[in-house]
Design a protein around this motif. Structure first.
Motif, short mmCIF file in Angstrom:
data_model
loop_
_atom_site.label_atom_id
_atom_site.label_comp_id
_atom_site.label_asym_id
_atom_site.label_seq_id
_atom_site.Cartn_x
_atom_site.Cartn_y
_atom_site.Cartn_z
N ASN A 18 -18.25 -34.76 25.82
CA ASN A 18 -19.36 -34.62 26.75
C ASN A 18 -20.48 -33.84 26.08
O ASN A 18 -20.22 -32.78 25.49
CB ASN A 18 -18.92 -33.86 28.01
CG ASN A 18 -17.90 -34.62 28.81
OD1 ASN A 18 -18.22 -35.65 29.38
ND2 ASN A 18 -16.68 -34.12 28.85
N GLU A 20 -24.55 -32.41 26.73
CA GLU A 20 -25.61 -32.21 27.71
C GLU A 20 -26.75 -31.40 27.09
O GLU A 20 -26.52 -30.44 26.36
CB GLU A 20 -25.04 -31.45 28.91
CG GLU A 20 -26.01 -31.34 30.06
CD GLU A 20 -25.36 -30.76 31.31
OE1 GLU A 20 -26.08 -30.15 32.09
OE2 GLU A 20 -24.14 -30.93 31.48
N GLN A 42 -14.65 -42.04 24.11
CA GLN A 42 -15.45 -42.03 25.33
C GLN A 42 -16.49 -40.94 25.17
O GLN A 42 -16.14 -39.77 24.96
CB GLN A 42 -14.58 -41.74 26.55
CG GLN A 42 -13.63 -42.85 26.90
CD GLN A 42 -12.89 -42.54 28.20
OE1 GLN A 42 -13.43 -41.96 29.12
NE2 GLN A 42 -11.63 -42.94 28.23
N PHE A 44 -19.90 -39.13 26.91
CA PHE A 44 -20.72 -38.92 28.10
C PHE A 44 -21.90 -38.05 27.67
O PHE A 44 -21.70 -36.91 27.25
CB PHE A 44 -19.91 -38.24 29.19
CG PHE A 44 -18.70 -39.02 29.61
CD1 PHE A 44 -18.79 -39.98 30.61
CD2 PHE A 44 -17.49 -38.82 28.99
CE1 PHE A 44 -17.69 -40.72 30.99
CE2 PHE A 44 -16.37 -39.56 29.35
CZ PHE A 44 -16.47 -40.51 30.36
N TYR A 46 -25.82 -36.58 28.68
CA TYR A 46 -26.76 -36.33 29.76
C TYR A 46 -27.93 -35.51 29.22
O TYR A 46 -27.72 -34.50 28.55
CB TYR A 46 -26.03 -35.56 30.87
CG TYR A 46 -26.88 -35.20 32.06
CD1 TYR A 46 -27.22 -36.16 33.00
CD2 TYR A 46 -27.34 -33.91 32.23
CE1 TYR A 46 -28.00 -35.85 34.10
CE2 TYR A 46 -28.12 -33.58 33.33
CZ TYR A 46 -28.45 -34.56 34.25
OH TYR A 46 -29.23 -34.23 35.34
N HIS A 69 -21.64 -43.49 27.99
CA HIS A 69 -22.49 -43.26 29.16
C HIS A 69 -23.66 -42.39 28.71
O HIS A 69 -23.45 -41.29 28.19
CB HIS A 69 -21.73 -42.56 30.28
CG HIS A 69 -20.58 -43.34 30.80
ND1 HIS A 69 -20.73 -44.30 31.78
CD2 HIS A 69 -19.28 -43.33 30.48
CE1 HIS A 69 -19.55 -44.84 32.04
NE2 HIS A 69 -18.65 -44.28 31.26
N GLU A 71 -27.30 -40.87 30.24
CA GLU A 71 -28.05 -40.73 31.48
C GLU A 71 -29.20 -39.73 31.32
O GLU A 71 -29.05 -38.71 30.64
CB GLU A 71 -27.10 -40.25 32.57
CG GLU A 71 -27.72 -40.17 33.94
CD GLU A 71 -26.72 -39.75 35.01
OE1 GLU A 71 -27.17 -39.33 36.07
OE2 GLU A 71 -25.51 -39.85 34.76
#
Length: 167
Positions: A18, A20, A42, A44, A46, A69, A71
């Motif tokens: 992840n 961010e 995977q 992610f 942001y 992903h 975003e």
């Protein structure tokens, strides 16, 4: 500023990650993924901002057998010598939402190159000035790949040979 063979910013293999509020500028990958390189992972992401990046495949991101992903992010001046000005994916699921992408260029797939049954979903995004020196000014799809775009604006796309938007 970063330079590497693959994933000048981040390389991920067999993992879940992840990210961010990251910013990448002036990154160059000798081969795949100017910033991100993912194999069977995977990711992610942001609020990631990417500017002036390049690679041979996937100016910003190159992924194989992964789920990605992305975003509320911005990508500008993303270049790939051969495939996917911003994204080159092989047997992947790439999900993008609330993204602004500008000035991406490649030989095939100015913004994205999808191969081997990849699935690309783009929602609520804006793409401006996406160009291919060969085919697929916006997206180049191969080998049963699929594309879903909803509430997305794309402008100033071109391809020298075929498919100003899609091939």
């Amino acid at each position: 500023n970063a330079r590497s063979n693959a994933g000048a910013g981040i390389s991920s293999k067999f993992s879940i990650a992840n990210f961010e509020k990251l910013k990448f500028e002036n990154s160059v990958a000798k081969e795949n993924g100017g910033v991100f390189h993912s194999i069977t992972s995977q990711l992610f992401m942001y609020m990631v901002n990417v500017q002036n990046v390049s690679a041979i495949h996937g100016g910003t991101l190159y992924a194989e057998s992964s789920t990605i992903h992305l975003e509320k992010s911005n990508v500008s001046e993303s270049k790939a010598m051969l495939t996917g000005g911003a994204f080159a994916v092989k047997h992947c699921s790439l999900n993008v939402s609330a993204m602004i992408l500008s000035a991406s260029i490649s030989l095939r797939g100015g913004m994205a190159y999808l191969s081997q049954q990849s699935k690309f979903t783009m929602l609520d995004s804006v793409v401006n000035n996406s160009n291919a020196n060969n085919k697929g000014g916006l997206v180049y799809l191969t080998e049963k790949s699929t594309l879903f775009m909803t509430n997305t604006t794309a402008s100033k796309m071109s391809a020298f040979e075929r498919g100003g938007a899609f091939y």
